[in-house]
Motif scaffolding. Structure first.
Motif, PDB file in Angstrom:
ATOM      1  N   ASN A 187     102.917 -24.194 -30.250  1.00 44.56           N
ATOM      2  CA  ASN A 187     101.938 -24.184 -29.165  1.00 44.56           C
ATOM      3  C   ASN A 187     102.571 -23.546 -27.932  1.00 44.56           C
ATOM      4  OD1 ASN A 187     102.904 -26.458 -27.179  1.00 44.56           O
ATOM      5  ND2 ASN A 187     103.102 -27.330 -29.250  1.00 44.56           N
ATOM      6  N   GLN A 254      92.575 -20.059 -33.772  1.00 45.09           N
ATOM      7  CA  GLN A 254      92.537 -20.442 -32.354  1.00 45.09           C
ATOM      8  C   GLN A 254      93.930 -20.774 -31.829  1.00 45.09           C
ATOM      9  OE1 GLN A 254      89.692 -20.324 -30.309  1.00 45.09           O
ATOM     10  NE2 GLN A 254      91.360 -20.450 -28.819  1.00 45.09           N
ATOM     11  N   ARG A 255      94.739 -21.422 -32.649  1.00 47.47           N
ATOM     12  CA  ARG A 255      96.085 -21.781 -32.191  1.00 47.47           C
ATOM     13  C   ARG A 255      96.947 -20.538 -31.983  1.00 47.47           C
ATOM     14  NH1 ARG A 255      99.482 -24.373 -34.671  1.00 47.47           N
ATOM     15  NH2 ARG A 255      98.776 -24.258 -36.815  1.00 47.47           N
ATOM     16  N   ASP A 258      95.771 -18.985 -28.656  1.00 44.18           N
ATOM     17  CA  ASP A 258      96.275 -19.762 -27.513  1.00 44.18           C
ATOM     18  C   ASP A 258      97.754 -19.480 -27.280  1.00 44.18           C
ATOM     19  OD1 ASP A 258      93.759 -20.872 -27.269  1.00 44.18           O
ATOM     20  OD2 ASP A 258      94.291 -22.755 -28.260  1.00 44.18           O
ATOM     21  N   ASP A 262      99.009 -16.835 -23.817  1.00 42.40           N
ATOM     22  CA  ASP A 262      99.467 -17.664 -22.710  1.00 42.40           C
ATOM     23  C   ASP A 262     100.265 -16.820 -21.709  1.00 42.40           C
ATOM     24  OD1 ASP A 262      99.898 -20.612 -21.760  1.00 42.40           O
ATOM     25  OD2 ASP A 262     101.880 -19.683 -21.678  1.00 42.40           O
TER      26      ASP A 262
END
Length: 280
Positions: A187, A254-255, A258, A262
């Protein structure tokens, strides 16, 4: 819309022994040779690494970084000679692999290779892409290029012969997004990981020492905005074609978006490359 090419195997040449996926070298029905990967570990989550390969390929294309052609490779009946296989025992006829097309004539950059003279450096027709690959690997957290393996580095770079010199080409991106250890957990809050990256390697340093500093800065400044552009269409298109053939992790598309979009991480990518340059 991206359409991932599909081919079928015709003849198994050999299994390539590596520390990773031990790809199978097949001649396929388009007349080309492919290095084909499937699961070699017990964890079914490893299938995500095949999707990573395809995502990386199309991102590299968007960023104009040379990389081999790819395809989804179906194992045709009668072509899987298991007497030639040790690592890929889970593979069966009808399964679909990730395939990287063979590039000829080419050789892998070895763990001992460096530019010792300006002439060595000038033999590379695309030195700017070495900087871009270093930036790319930080952005996408490739933990398998620049990784130190005694006695040298694992590069996953091809040297492709041309009349005017040699072209550096990036391949093998199964271990991006932190590799197997970060499947399902990577993430943006993790930031940029600088360990085991190309920019720390002897090959990278030996090339950059001969590059004009102003040219280096220009390459970085022109490349970073390309990372800031949305890659949503590419990511969604690729993952959308893979969900019916491989059991990928939940919400992977989606991950990835993201993670890559960033702004803080992208700024850290630039900072890492610029800071590293100041050490030599």
């Amino acid at each position: 819309m991206i359409v991932i090419p599909k081919v079928n195997t015709e003849l198994l040449i050999e299994e390539i022994k590596t520390t990773g996926h031990s790809p199978l070298k097949f001649i396929c029905d388009d007349g080309s040779t492919y290095y084909c990967k499937y699961l070699v570990d017990y964890s079914p989550l490893e299938i995500n690494c095949l999707a990573y390969e395809i995502i990386a390929h199309y991102l590299l294309n968007q960023l104009n970084i040379p990389t081999p052609s790819i395809a989804l490779v179906e194992i045709s009946k009668g072509t899987l000679d298991k007497s030639k296989i040790k690592a890929n025992r889970r593979l069966e006829e009808g399964f679909i692999c990730f395939g990287s097309k063979s590039v000829e004539p080419s050789t892998e950059i070895s763990e001992f290779e460096v530019c010792t003279t300006k002439r060595d450096y000038k033999s590379i027709v695309n030195p700017e892409d070495i900087v871009k690959i270093a930036l790319f690997d930080l952005w996408i957290n490739n933990v398998d290029r620049g990784k130190f393996i005694n006695p040298g580095f694992n590069y996953n770079l091809l040297s492709v012969s041309h009349i005017k010199g040699r072209e550096i080409m990036a391949f093998d991106h199964a271990f991006i997004f932190g590799g197997v250890n970060q499947i399902g957990v990577f993430n943006p809050l993790m930031g940029v990981e600088r360990q085991d990256k190309l920019l720390q390697s002897e090959f990278y340093k030996s090339c950059i020492q001969y590059m004009n500093y102003d040219d280096f800065v220009k390459i970085v400044d022109n490349f970073i905005p390309l990372l800031q552009v949305s890659h949503q269409v590419v990511i969604e298109s690729v993952i959308g074609q893979l969900t019916d053939i491989w059991n990928l992790s939940h919400n992977l598309s989606q991950r990835i978006q993201d993670y890559l979009h960033d702004e803080t991480r992208i700024n850290q990518v630039k900072e890492a490359v610029m800071a590293n340059h100041n050490y030599f």
